[in-house]
Every structure is written in structure tokens, then in C-alpha cells.
Motif scaffolding. Structure first.
Motif, mmCIF file in Angstrom:
data_model
loop_
_atom_site.group_PDB
_atom_site.id
_atom_site.type_symbol
_atom_site.label_atom_id
_atom_site.label_comp_id
_atom_site.label_asym_id
_atom_site.label_seq_id
_atom_site.Cartn_x
_atom_site.Cartn_y
_atom_site.Cartn_z
ATOM 1 N N VAL A 185 11.106 11.849 -2.306
ATOM 2 C CA VAL A 185 10.111 11.014 -1.445
ATOM 3 C C VAL A 185 9.486 11.697 -0.088
ATOM 4 O O VAL A 185 10.522 12.232 0.276
ATOM 5 C CB VAL A 185 10.477 9.495 -1.203
ATOM 6 C CG1 VAL A 185 9.555 8.564 -0.143
ATOM 7 C CG2 VAL A 185 11.319 8.812 -2.342
ATOM 8 N N ILE A 186 8.331 11.740 -0.096
ATOM 9 C CA ILE A 186 7.880 12.549 0.963
ATOM 10 C C ILE A 186 6.931 11.906 1.978
ATOM 11 O O ILE A 186 6.067 11.038 1.350
ATOM 12 C CB ILE A 186 7.100 14.047 0.344
ATOM 13 C CG1 ILE A 186 7.965 14.630 -0.502
ATOM 14 C CG2 ILE A 186 6.203 14.711 1.255
ATOM 15 C CD1 ILE A 186 7.286 15.783 -1.486
ATOM 16 N N SER A 187 7.206 12.108 3.089
ATOM 17 C CA SER A 187 6.203 11.857 4.126
ATOM 18 C C SER A 187 5.222 12.861 4.443
ATOM 19 O O SER A 187 5.602 13.958 4.597
ATOM 20 C CB SER A 187 7.020 11.173 5.360
ATOM 21 O OG SER A 187 6.117 10.919 6.446
ATOM 22 N N ALA A 188 3.827 12.604 4.401
ATOM 23 C CA ALA A 188 2.804 13.771 4.573
ATOM 24 C C ALA A 188 1.455 13.134 5.156
ATOM 25 O O ALA A 188 1.354 11.953 4.924
ATOM 26 C CB ALA A 188 2.588 14.082 3.138
ATOM 27 N N PRO A 189 0.784 13.866 5.789
ATOM 28 C CA PRO A 189 -0.639 13.377 6.186
ATOM 29 C C PRO A 189 -1.622 13.341 4.754
ATOM 30 O O PRO A 189 -1.064 13.753 3.671
ATOM 31 C CB PRO A 189 -1.102 14.651 6.994
ATOM 32 C CG PRO A 189 -0.285 15.845 6.471
ATOM 33 C CD PRO A 189 1.060 15.220 6.037
ATOM 34 N N PRO A 190 -2.551 12.633 4.987
ATOM 35 C CA PRO A 190 -3.407 12.083 3.898
ATOM 36 C C PRO A 190 -3.845 13.341 2.970
ATOM 37 O O PRO A 190 -3.754 13.250 1.667
ATOM 38 C CB PRO A 190 -4.586 11.633 4.529
ATOM 39 C CG PRO A 190 -4.086 11.009 5.705
ATOM 40 C CD PRO A 190 -3.016 11.981 6.453
ATOM 41 N N ASP A 200 7.588 9.409 -4.464
ATOM 42 C CA ASP A 200 6.582 8.423 -3.970
ATOM 43 C C ASP A 200 6.289 9.285 -2.671
ATOM 44 O O ASP A 200 6.923 10.285 -2.240
ATOM 45 C CB ASP A 200 7.380 7.388 -3.411
ATOM 46 C CG ASP A 200 6.386 6.366 -2.626
ATOM 47 O OD1 ASP A 200 5.305 6.215 -2.907
ATOM 48 O OD2 ASP A 200 7.224 5.292 -2.176
ATOM 49 N N VAL A 201 5.076 9.143 -2.243
ATOM 50 C CA VAL A 201 4.528 9.745 -1.006
ATOM 51 C C VAL A 201 4.364 8.703 0.044
ATOM 52 O O VAL A 201 3.375 7.744 -0.135
ATOM 53 C CB VAL A 201 3.106 10.597 -1.254
ATOM 54 C CG1 VAL A 201 3.047 11.272 -0.163
ATOM 55 C CG2 VAL A 201 3.817 11.520 -2.517
ATOM 56 N N GLU A 202 4.829 8.813 1.318
ATOM 57 C CA GLU A 202 4.495 7.865 2.365
ATOM 58 C C GLU A 202 3.747 8.525 3.527
ATOM 59 O O GLU A 202 3.772 9.655 3.819
ATOM 60 C CB GLU A 202 5.667 7.640 3.038
ATOM 61 C CG GLU A 202 6.725 6.736 2.048
ATOM 62 C CD GLU A 202 8.000 6.490 2.504
ATOM 63 O OE1 GLU A 202 8.316 7.267 3.839
ATOM 64 O OE2 GLU A 202 9.067 5.946 2.162
ATOM 65 N N PRO A 203 2.664 7.852 3.760
ATOM 66 C CA PRO A 203 1.859 8.434 5.011
ATOM 67 C C PRO A 203 2.458 8.609 6.186
ATOM 68 O O PRO A 203 3.675 7.815 6.499
ATOM 69 C CB PRO A 203 0.589 7.573 5.263
ATOM 70 C CG PRO A 203 0.938 6.229 4.444
ATOM 71 C CD PRO A 203 2.092 6.639 3.455
ATOM 72 N N HIS A 204 2.234 9.841 7.146
ATOM 73 C CA HIS A 204 2.952 9.806 8.356
ATOM 74 C C HIS A 204 2.589 8.640 9.333
ATOM 75 O O HIS A 204 1.578 8.238 9.212
ATOM 76 C CB HIS A 204 2.306 11.053 9.038
ATOM 77 C CG HIS A 204 3.253 12.361 8.673
ATOM 78 N ND1 HIS A 204 4.426 12.339 8.530
ATOM 79 C CD2 HIS A 204 3.006 13.644 8.357
ATOM 80 C CE1 HIS A 204 5.006 13.474 8.500
ATOM 81 N NE2 HIS A 204 3.911 14.202 8.285
ATOM 82 N N ASP A 205 3.478 8.342 10.192
ATOM 83 C CA ASP A 205 3.641 7.201 11.032
ATOM 84 C C ASP A 205 2.550 7.781 12.271
ATOM 85 O O ASP A 205 2.997 8.795 12.557
ATOM 86 C CB ASP A 205 4.740 6.425 11.447
ATOM 87 C CG ASP A 205 5.225 5.657 10.302
ATOM 88 O OD1 ASP A 205 4.292 5.264 9.378
ATOM 89 O OD2 ASP A 205 6.511 5.680 10.186
#
Length: 50
Positions: free
Chosen positions: A26-31, A45-50
Motif C-alpha cells: 500500500v503506497i501513499s503518493a501524490p496524484p 492500494d494507493v492513498e493520496p498524500h494528506d
């Protein structure tokens, strides 16, 4: 392939937030990074950076 992916990921503003077994992450990344990695089979899964 996985090593190359993590090497490339280190050059972006993305980060692994969870390892889900041997072949899933699962990765947090910019769009702009999300668009590039969203459909890779080992990206769970990929989550947008907060």
C-alpha cells in the motif's frame, strides 16, 4: 522487477505505508505517481498524500 520498482519509488514523493505479504504493498503518493502505479499487480492500494 520489485527492486527496480522500489528504487524508482525512492526517487518520487511516494512512500510505502504497508507491506501486505511478500508481493503486495500500500503506497501513499501524490496524484501524478498514483496515475503511474495504480494498476500494477503488486500495488494493493494507493492513498493520496494528506
Amino acid at each position: 522487477m520489485r527492486t527496480q520498482f522500489f528504487d524508482w519509488l525512492a526517487t518520487t514523493d511516494a512512500e510505502v505505508v504497508q507491506l501486505c505479504g511478500a508481493d503486495r504493498v500500500v503506497i501513499s503518493a501524490p496524484p501524478e505517481v498514483i496515475d503511474q502505479i495504480r494498476n500494477l499487480e503488486y500495488v494493493l492500494d494507493v492513498e493520496p498524500h494528506d
